[in-house]
Design a protein around this motif. Structure first.
Motif, short mmCIF file in Angstrom:
data_model
loop_
_atom_site.label_atom_id
_atom_site.label_comp_id
_atom_site.label_asym_id
_atom_site.label_seq_id
_atom_site.Cartn_x
_atom_site.Cartn_y
_atom_site.Cartn_z
N GLU A 32 48.24 87.50 -8.32
CA GLU A 32 47.51 86.55 -7.47
C GLU A 32 47.25 85.25 -8.22
O GLU A 32 47.06 84.20 -7.61
CB GLU A 32 46.18 87.16 -7.01
N ARG A 33 47.22 85.33 -9.57
CA ARG A 33 46.92 84.15 -10.40
C ARG A 33 48.10 83.72 -11.27
O ARG A 33 48.15 82.59 -11.73
CB ARG A 33 45.72 84.45 -11.31
N LEU A 34 49.00 84.64 -11.53
CA LEU A 34 50.12 84.38 -12.43
C LEU A 34 51.43 84.72 -11.74
O LEU A 34 51.44 85.29 -10.66
CB LEU A 34 49.99 85.25 -13.70
N GLY A 35 52.53 84.44 -12.41
CA GLY A 35 53.84 84.82 -11.89
C GLY A 35 54.03 86.33 -11.98
O GLY A 35 53.36 87.01 -12.75
N GLU A 36 54.98 86.83 -11.21
CA GLU A 36 55.24 88.26 -11.19
C GLU A 36 55.70 88.78 -12.56
O GLU A 36 55.26 89.83 -13.01
CB GLU A 36 56.29 88.58 -10.12
N GLY A 37 56.60 88.03 -13.19
CA GLY A 37 57.09 88.43 -14.51
C GLY A 37 55.99 88.44 -15.56
O GLY A 37 55.90 89.38 -16.37
N GLU A 38 55.18 87.41 -15.55
CA GLU A 38 54.05 87.35 -16.48
C GLU A 38 53.10 88.51 -16.26
O GLU A 38 52.66 89.16 -17.22
CB GLU A 38 53.29 86.03 -16.30
N SER A 39 52.81 88.78 -15.00
CA SER A 39 51.87 89.85 -14.66
C SER A 39 52.38 91.20 -15.12
O SER A 39 51.66 91.99 -15.73
CB SER A 39 51.63 89.88 -13.14
N GLU A 40 53.65 91.48 -14.82
CA GLU A 40 54.21 92.76 -15.20
C GLU A 40 54.33 92.88 -16.72
O GLU A 40 54.11 93.95 -17.29
CB GLU A 40 55.57 92.98 -14.54
N ALA A 41 54.65 91.79 -17.39
CA ALA A 41 54.75 91.80 -18.85
C ALA A 41 53.40 92.10 -19.49
O ALA A 41 53.31 92.88 -20.45
CB ALA A 41 55.31 90.48 -19.36
N ILE A 42 52.34 91.51 -18.97
CA ILE A 42 50.99 91.75 -19.50
C ILE A 42 50.62 93.21 -19.32
O ILE A 42 50.14 93.86 -20.26
CB ILE A 42 49.96 90.82 -18.81
N VAL A 43 50.81 93.74 -18.12
CA VAL A 43 50.44 95.13 -17.85
C VAL A 43 51.27 96.09 -18.71
O VAL A 43 50.74 97.05 -19.28
CB VAL A 43 50.56 95.46 -16.34
N LEU A 44 52.56 95.83 -18.82
CA LEU A 44 53.43 96.68 -19.63
C LEU A 44 53.01 96.65 -21.10
O LEU A 44 52.97 97.69 -21.77
CB LEU A 44 54.89 96.24 -19.47
N ALA A 45 52.68 95.46 -21.61
CA ALA A 45 52.22 95.34 -23.00
C ALA A 45 50.94 96.15 -23.21
O ALA A 45 50.78 96.81 -24.24
CB ALA A 45 52.01 93.88 -23.37
#
Length: 158
Positions: free
Chosen positions: A73-86
């Motif tokens: 909702e605040r970031l790009g999809e790739g950024e969001s998934e990368a953060i959660v995965l990390a």
């Protein structure tokens, strides 16, 4: 273990230094959204074929889809998934975007960026000087403020 967002990968690819990223990190994990961004949406652009064919770049999916959607909702999809995965893998996140980086750090994720990769490459003896490579990265689209640019070069004694 290092998880990457698309930005640093694309930056290194545009400047023809993707091999330097490979030699520095050895293995990179990207979420599906980052793969889609670089390989599918970026078809024909620098890095697309290299990422698709790379055996040193592995794909992994983040499990917490709700958290990914909330961040998206605040970031790009790739950024969001990368953060959660990390977070899920307790890994380091390679990301340059300051807004996404702040969000990741708030979530307890350790972040590094393109500059750290360059510093490590120099320390490992993969490159003699950072400045020509950093200049080429900037010329091919990496955005870095002038004060950070000069501070960084000073920190690596160039």
């Amino acid at each position: 273990m290092i998880i990457a967002n698309s930005g640093p990968i694309i930056s290194f690819a545009r400047a023809d230094y993707l091999y330097l990223l490979k030699e520095t990190v050895k293995e990179l994990i990207i979420p599906n959204a980052v793969f889609e961004d670089i390989v599918v949406k970026g078809r024909g652009k620098p890095g697309a074929e290299e990422v698709k064919e790379a055996d040193w770049i592995k794909r992994k999916e983040a499990k917490d889809k709700n958290r990914v959607e909330k961040l998206a909702e605040r970031l790009g999809e790739g950024e969001s998934e990368a953060i959660v995965l990390a977070q899920e893998l307790d890994a380091i996140l390679l990301i340059d975007d300051s807004k996404a980086r702040k969000e990741a750090e708030r979530s307890g994720v350790e972040c590094i960026g393109t500059l750290r990769i360059l510093k490590e490459a120099k320390e490992m003896g993969l490159i003699e000087r950072v400045k020509p490579i950093l200049d080429r990265l900037r010329d091919s689209g990496l955005r870095i403020k002038n004060d950070l640019y000069f501070l960084f070069l000073e920190s690596v004694e160039e």
